[in-house]
Write a protein that holds these residues in place. Structure first.
Motif, mmCIF file in Angstrom:
data_model
loop_
_atom_site.group_PDB
_atom_site.id
_atom_site.type_symbol
_atom_site.label_atom_id
_atom_site.label_comp_id
_atom_site.label_asym_id
_atom_site.label_seq_id
_atom_site.Cartn_x
_atom_site.Cartn_y
_atom_site.Cartn_z
ATOM 1 N N LEU A 95 36.933 -29.748 -20.122
ATOM 2 C CA LEU A 95 35.627 -29.360 -20.629
ATOM 3 C C LEU A 95 35.771 -28.539 -21.903
ATOM 4 N N GLN A 96 36.788 -27.688 -21.904
ATOM 5 C CA GLN A 96 37.004 -26.862 -23.088
ATOM 6 C C GLN A 96 37.440 -27.709 -24.275
ATOM 7 N N LYS A 97 38.261 -28.708 -23.999
ATOM 8 C CA LYS A 97 38.697 -29.611 -25.077
ATOM 9 C C LYS A 97 37.492 -30.367 -25.645
ATOM 10 N N LEU A 98 36.625 -30.766 -24.737
ATOM 11 C CA LEU A 98 35.409 -31.463 -25.150
ATOM 12 C C LEU A 98 34.579 -30.574 -26.071
ATOM 13 N N ALA A 99 34.386 -29.352 -25.628
ATOM 14 C CA ALA A 99 33.611 -28.398 -26.426
ATOM 15 C C ALA A 99 34.245 -28.175 -27.789
ATOM 16 N N SER A 100 35.554 -28.002 -27.793
ATOM 17 C CA SER A 100 36.272 -27.807 -29.059
ATOM 18 C C SER A 100 36.061 -28.985 -29.990
ATOM 19 N N ALA A 101 36.193 -30.175 -29.452
ATOM 20 C CA ALA A 101 36.048 -31.376 -30.276
ATOM 21 C C ALA A 101 34.662 -31.423 -30.916
ATOM 22 N N GLN A 183 26.434 -14.692 -35.837
ATOM 23 C CA GLN A 183 26.872 -13.453 -36.457
ATOM 24 C C GLN A 183 28.376 -13.273 -36.454
ATOM 25 N N SER A 184 28.777 -12.066 -36.207
ATOM 26 C CA SER A 184 30.194 -11.740 -36.349
ATOM 27 C C SER A 184 31.075 -12.413 -35.301
ATOM 28 N N TYR A 185 30.440 -12.865 -34.218
ATOM 29 C CA TYR A 185 31.244 -13.414 -33.133
ATOM 30 C C TYR A 185 32.022 -14.656 -33.534
ATOM 31 N N THR A 186 31.521 -15.351 -34.523
ATOM 32 C CA THR A 186 32.212 -16.578 -34.908
ATOM 33 C C THR A 186 32.540 -16.625 -36.398
ATOM 34 N N SER A 187 32.679 -15.437 -36.990
ATOM 35 C CA SER A 187 32.987 -15.429 -38.411
ATOM 36 C C SER A 187 34.446 -15.821 -38.651
ATOM 37 N N VAL A 192 35.333 -18.207 -32.897
ATOM 38 C CA VAL A 192 34.781 -19.497 -32.502
ATOM 39 C C VAL A 192 35.444 -19.969 -31.209
ATOM 40 N N GLU A 193 36.746 -19.820 -31.146
ATOM 41 C CA GLU A 193 37.455 -20.252 -29.933
ATOM 42 C C GLU A 193 37.007 -19.444 -28.714
ATOM 43 N N ARG A 194 36.784 -18.171 -28.931
ATOM 44 C CA ARG A 194 36.340 -17.325 -27.824
ATOM 45 C C ARG A 194 34.942 -17.746 -27.372
ATOM 46 N N MET A 195 34.105 -18.036 -28.354
ATOM 47 C CA MET A 195 32.747 -18.497 -28.060
ATOM 48 C C MET A 195 32.798 -19.798 -27.253
ATOM 49 N N ILE A 196 33.652 -20.694 -27.667
ATOM 50 C CA ILE A 196 33.798 -21.970 -26.949
ATOM 51 C C ILE A 196 34.225 -21.714 -25.517
ATOM 52 N N ARG B 155 26.421 -11.155 -16.037
ATOM 53 C CA ARG B 155 27.828 -10.766 -16.112
ATOM 54 C C ARG B 155 28.082 -9.820 -17.284
ATOM 55 N N SER B 156 29.100 -9.013 -17.187
ATOM 56 C CA SER B 156 29.424 -8.140 -18.303
ATOM 57 C C SER B 156 30.077 -8.965 -19.394
ATOM 58 N N GLY B 157 30.133 -8.400 -20.562
ATOM 59 C CA GLY B 157 30.687 -9.123 -21.698
ATOM 60 C C GLY B 157 29.845 -8.819 -22.923
ATOM 61 N N ASN B 158 30.350 -9.221 -24.066
ATOM 62 C CA ASN B 158 29.648 -9.009 -25.325
ATOM 63 C C ASN B 158 28.245 -9.613 -25.249
ATOM 64 N N SER B 159 27.230 -8.741 -25.396
ATOM 65 C CA SER B 159 25.860 -9.232 -25.226
ATOM 66 C C SER B 159 25.473 -10.228 -26.326
ATOM 67 N N GLY B 160 26.023 -10.030 -27.517
ATOM 68 C CA GLY B 160 25.727 -10.962 -28.601
ATOM 69 C C GLY B 160 26.250 -12.353 -28.290
ATOM 70 N N GLU B 161 27.428 -12.371 -27.711
ATOM 71 C CA GLU B 161 28.037 -13.654 -27.390
ATOM 72 C C GLU B 161 27.259 -14.360 -26.286
ATOM 73 N N LEU B 162 26.901 -13.603 -25.241
ATOM 74 C CA LEU B 162 26.143 -14.202 -24.141
ATOM 75 C C LEU B 162 24.750 -14.623 -24.609
ATOM 76 N N ALA B 163 24.184 -13.836 -25.509
ATOM 77 C CA ALA B 163 22.877 -14.204 -26.064
ATOM 78 C C ALA B 163 22.985 -15.535 -26.797
ATOM 79 N N SER B 164 24.095 -15.712 -27.494
ATOM 80 C CA SER B 164 24.303 -16.968 -28.215
ATOM 81 C C SER B 164 24.407 -18.150 -27.276
#
Lengths: 210, 210
Positions: A95-101, A183-187, A192-196, B155-164
């Motif tokens: 699933l993560q690979k899918l998201a990355s792609a 915002q800064s989460y994927t700058s 981006v990888e963490r977001m994925i 769940r805990s975690g960066n609120s900006g990220e979860l909001a995204s």
DNA sequence: ACCTGAACACCGTTCAAGT
DNA sequence: ACCTGAACACCGTTCAAGT
């Protein structure tokens, strides 16, 4: 007019396969300068033909755009297939690979992606090719859900609907990222990888069989 | 809250607040006929002024589009606020109201929505208004997550990220729906509501505190 | 201060004519 | 069969001139 998914080689006239050349040039202009700069005349210029030449291959600008979009969906489908097909890992990893792609495709082709999801209904009516291409992507998501369901990993329910949930999250995430809306989460790439990963987790939890 | 930016009140000349009139006309053209048909000259025509008049209020077509987008984000923010603010229901229901509001906005303003998420980065650079407007929406999602976290529901975690993640799913779902990409599942209003419910469930499960 | 009308460069599209 | 060059309508943008 015909289904052009295969590598056919029409005899070169002045410029070889002008249709394909125009499409490549169009994709280039689109990605380099955005839709506003996508002019048929400019595309013709790049292909080294007169501004009237494209009309031998496309009814009008809309049909040309539809051709770019069609290519876009097939390429996206390819990337997805590669990502989920060649991995024998745990479903979470797949699933993560899918998201990355998906996200990486969007990052590599932001303008194409925007056009691919802008007024599709109209384009699908006038272009069967676009319709088929979108179906190719859609089916991949459905297959993934059904696989998960048959393994007892994914909750029961309409597979098309659940597939749409996955598609929706990946697509939305991709758009927010390319529009710099996260915002800064994927700058940075790491962000981006963490977001994925976070999205994948939420999806996995939310879709899992209970 | 219907706070729509700083209200300047230029005195009516020939046409009252031409700037506002042009924006309204622009939104109308956009929704009726799509971006391709959004011409400054046509907008001026509808407003009953010469084709040069808009240039007294907007530097160019791009700035005009940016103004429409800005309005779009503020309206979206309003709708979201209404949906989540006036409900004293369970958090699951609030989440569903939020999802409904987002999707319905997209269904009511598909072309505006597409423009709002098309090349934002460029527009934000040239238009502070657009930047502020996007922030208004972004903050709402973050607040919702933080509320959920403080109640121990999310769940805990960066609120900006979860909001995204929430924003991504709602946005992706909206796009798939307006682009007719969810097929038969959302061809009727009832299907859309069911889709919204499914998304909400997945989200709630995926985001919940474990 | 705010708007108009003419003017200019350029685009999408068409078509008769070339090779 | 495929492409060119001129032609046309129309758009974005500018600017001197009007009220």
């Amino acid at each position: 007019m015909k289904s052009e998914r295969k590598e056919k080689r029409p005899k070169a006239y002045h410029h070889g396969d002008l249709r394909r050349t125009l499409i490549e040039a169009g994709l280039e202009v689109l990605e380099q300068s955005g839709v506003a700069a996508l002019e048929l005349r400019e595309v013709a210029r790049r292909a080294g033909v007169s501004h009237a030449a494209p009309y031998r291959h496309f009814a009008n600008k809309g049909a040309f755009l539809a051709a770019l979009i069609e290519v876009g969906f097939y390429r996206l489908a390819e990337q997805i297939e590669e990502a989920v097909g060649s991995v024998f890992n745990k479903p979470e990893v797949r699933l993560q690979k899918l998201a990355s792609a998906y996200v990486h495709f969007a990052q590599a082709n932001p303008w194409l992606m925007r056009e691919m999801f802008s007024g599709l209904t109209i384009k699908k009516e006038s272009s069967l090719g676009v319709h088929d291409a979108t179906q190719a992507v859609s089916k991949l998501f459905i297959t993934i859900v059904e696989e998960g369901q048959s393994k007892g990993l994914v909750r029961s329910g309409n597979s098309g609907e659940l597939a749409s949930v996955i598609w929706a999250l990946l697509h939305g995430m991709s758009i927010l990222i390319i529009e710099n809306q996260t915002q800064s989460y994927t700058s940075k790439a790491a962000g981006v990888e963490r977001m994925i990963r976070t999205c994948t987790q939420v999806l996995y939890e939310g879709l899992s069989h209970r």
